[in-house]
Motif scaffolding. Structure first.
Motif, short mmCIF file in Angstrom:
data_model
loop_
_atom_site.label_atom_id
_atom_site.label_comp_id
_atom_site.label_asym_id
_atom_site.label_seq_id
_atom_site.Cartn_x
_atom_site.Cartn_y
_atom_site.Cartn_z
N ASN A 136 0.83 -1.20 0.00
CA ASN A 136 0.00 0.00 0.00
C ASN A 136 0.87 1.26 0.00
OD1 ASN A 136 -2.71 1.03 -0.06
ND2 ASN A 136 -2.43 1.68 2.05
N HIS A 137 1.94 1.26 0.79
CA HIS A 137 2.88 2.37 0.84
C HIS A 137 3.43 2.66 -0.56
CE1 HIS A 137 6.12 4.80 2.85
NE2 HIS A 137 6.74 4.50 1.73
N GLU A 138 3.88 1.62 -1.23
CA GLU A 138 4.45 1.80 -2.57
C GLU A 138 3.38 2.16 -3.60
OE1 GLU A 138 7.56 2.20 -2.78
OE2 GLU A 138 8.11 1.34 -0.85
N HIS A 196 20.60 10.94 7.09
CA HIS A 196 19.87 10.30 5.99
C HIS A 196 18.43 10.01 6.37
CE1 HIS A 196 18.47 7.37 3.08
NE2 HIS A 196 18.33 6.50 4.06
N TRP A 197 18.21 9.38 7.54
CA TRP A 197 16.86 8.95 7.91
C TRP A 197 15.93 10.12 8.17
CZ3 TRP A 197 15.64 4.55 6.21
CH2 TRP A 197 16.60 3.54 6.13
N LEU A 198 16.42 11.14 8.83
CA LEU A 198 15.58 12.33 9.05
C LEU A 198 15.25 13.01 7.73
CD1 LEU A 198 17.15 13.87 12.28
CD2 LEU A 198 14.90 12.82 12.03
N ALA A 199 16.23 13.05 6.83
CA ALA A 199 16.00 13.64 5.50
C ALA A 199 14.93 12.84 4.76
CB ALA A 199 17.29 13.69 4.71
N TYR A 200 15.04 11.53 4.79
CA TYR A 200 14.10 10.64 4.11
C TYR A 200 12.68 10.76 4.68
CZ TYR A 200 11.80 6.13 3.21
OH TYR A 200 10.90 5.16 2.88
N PHE A 201 12.56 10.67 6.01
CA PHE A 201 11.23 10.68 6.64
C PHE A 201 10.54 12.04 6.54
CE2 PHE A 201 12.80 6.86 8.97
CZ PHE A 201 11.82 5.99 8.53
N ASN A 202 11.28 13.09 6.20
CA ASN A 202 10.69 14.41 6.08
C ASN A 202 10.40 14.82 4.64
OD1 ASN A 202 10.27 15.84 8.75
ND2 ASN A 202 12.25 14.83 9.03
N ILE A 203 10.50 13.90 3.71
CA ILE A 203 10.07 14.15 2.33
C ILE A 203 8.54 14.07 2.33
CG2 ILE A 203 10.08 13.27 -0.04
CD1 ILE A 203 12.88 12.07 0.65
N ARG A 204 7.89 15.07 1.76
CA ARG A 204 6.41 15.12 1.81
C ARG A 204 5.77 13.86 1.25
NH1 ARG A 204 4.95 20.27 -1.36
NH2 ARG A 204 7.02 20.85 -0.73
N PHE A 205 6.34 13.26 0.21
CA PHE A 205 5.77 12.05 -0.38
C PHE A 205 5.85 10.88 0.60
CE2 PHE A 205 7.58 14.37 -4.13
CZ PHE A 205 6.36 14.80 -4.63
N LYS A 227 5.98 11.23 3.91
CA LYS A 227 5.06 11.55 5.00
C LYS A 227 3.64 11.08 4.66
CE LYS A 227 7.31 15.51 7.16
NZ LYS A 227 7.13 16.93 7.52
N GLU A 228 3.21 11.37 3.42
CA GLU A 228 1.87 10.93 3.01
C GLU A 228 1.78 9.41 3.00
OE1 GLU A 228 -1.42 11.20 -0.60
OE2 GLU A 228 0.65 11.85 -1.02
N ALA A 229 2.78 8.76 2.43
CA ALA A 229 2.76 7.30 2.31
C ALA A 229 2.79 6.63 3.69
CB ALA A 229 3.91 6.82 1.45
N PHE A 230 3.66 7.09 4.58
CA PHE A 230 3.72 6.49 5.91
C PHE A 230 2.45 6.76 6.71
CE2 PHE A 230 8.40 6.23 5.30
CZ PHE A 230 8.55 4.89 5.64
N ALA A 231 1.89 7.95 6.58
CA ALA A 231 0.68 8.30 7.33
C ALA A 231 -0.52 7.46 6.90
CB ALA A 231 0.36 9.78 7.15
N ARG A 286 -1.40 2.08 6.26
CA ARG A 286 -2.29 1.08 6.89
C ARG A 286 -3.76 1.34 6.58
NH1 ARG A 286 1.03 -1.91 10.07
NH2 ARG A 286 2.81 -0.88 11.01
N ASN A 287 -4.02 2.39 5.85
CA ASN A 287 -5.39 2.71 5.43
C ASN A 287 -5.57 2.12 4.03
OD1 ASN A 287 -7.77 3.79 4.52
ND2 ASN A 287 -7.27 5.91 5.03
N PHE A 288 -6.14 0.94 3.98
CA PHE A 288 -6.19 0.19 2.73
C PHE A 288 -7.26 0.69 1.76
CE2 PHE A 288 -4.15 -2.63 5.84
CZ PHE A 288 -2.91 -2.71 5.22
N ILE A 289 -8.04 1.68 2.15
CA ILE A 289 -8.98 2.31 1.21
C ILE A 289 -8.52 3.73 0.84
CG2 ILE A 289 -10.96 0.93 1.95
CD1 ILE A 289 -11.92 3.52 3.46
N TYR A 290 -7.35 4.11 1.34
CA TYR A 290 -6.85 5.47 1.11
C TYR A 290 -6.80 5.84 -0.37
CZ TYR A 290 -3.85 9.58 1.09
OH TYR A 290 -3.36 10.84 0.88
N LEU A 291 -6.30 4.97 -1.19
CA LEU A 291 -6.16 5.30 -2.62
C LEU A 291 -7.52 5.48 -3.31
CD1 LEU A 291 -3.08 3.17 -3.62
CD2 LEU A 291 -3.24 5.66 -3.50
#
Length: 105
Positions: A36-38, A71-80, A82-86, A89-94
């Motif tokens: 789902n994340h991907e 690296h990890w802070l830079a990665y986790f703060n990319i807006r894309f 953030k949306e994917a991680f948030a 687990r919401n399998f109807i999000y898309l």
């Protein structure tokens, strides 16, 4: 979306998965949260006509790397990301996702 399971590729890059439109390469095809994340990244890439997505993604990563120097802070703060991680687990999000939702992150 063309789904590929490749443990060796993911191990080589030290990742769990990657969305390279139209391909999604994951280390575990049974991990629905990862898929789902991907899939969210695939939706983002389609919306931004792929190359614009990668341009913004890399630009944000490099900007974040200068700010956080990690690296990890830079990665986790990319807006894309953030949306994917948030919403991974919401399998109807898309089905309910509005265009340009990444701008909310």
């Amino acid at each position: 979306m063309i789904l590929i399971e490749s443990k060796w590729f993911c191990k080589l890059l030290k990742i769990r998965g990657i969305a390279l439109y139209p391909f999604v390469i994951v280390n575990d095809i049974s991990n629905n949260t990862l898929l789902n994340h991907e899939a969210i990244h695939i939706a983002q890439q389609k919306e931004l006509y792929v190359f614009r997505f990668y341009y913004i993604y890399i630009k944000e990563y490099l900007t974040n790397l200068k700010i956080y120097k990690n690296h990890w802070l830079a990665y986790f703060n990319i807006r894309f990301e953030k949306e994917a991680f948030a919403n991974e687990r919401n399998f109807i999000y898309l089905k309910t996702r509005k265009k340009k939702s990444y701008l909310n992150y």
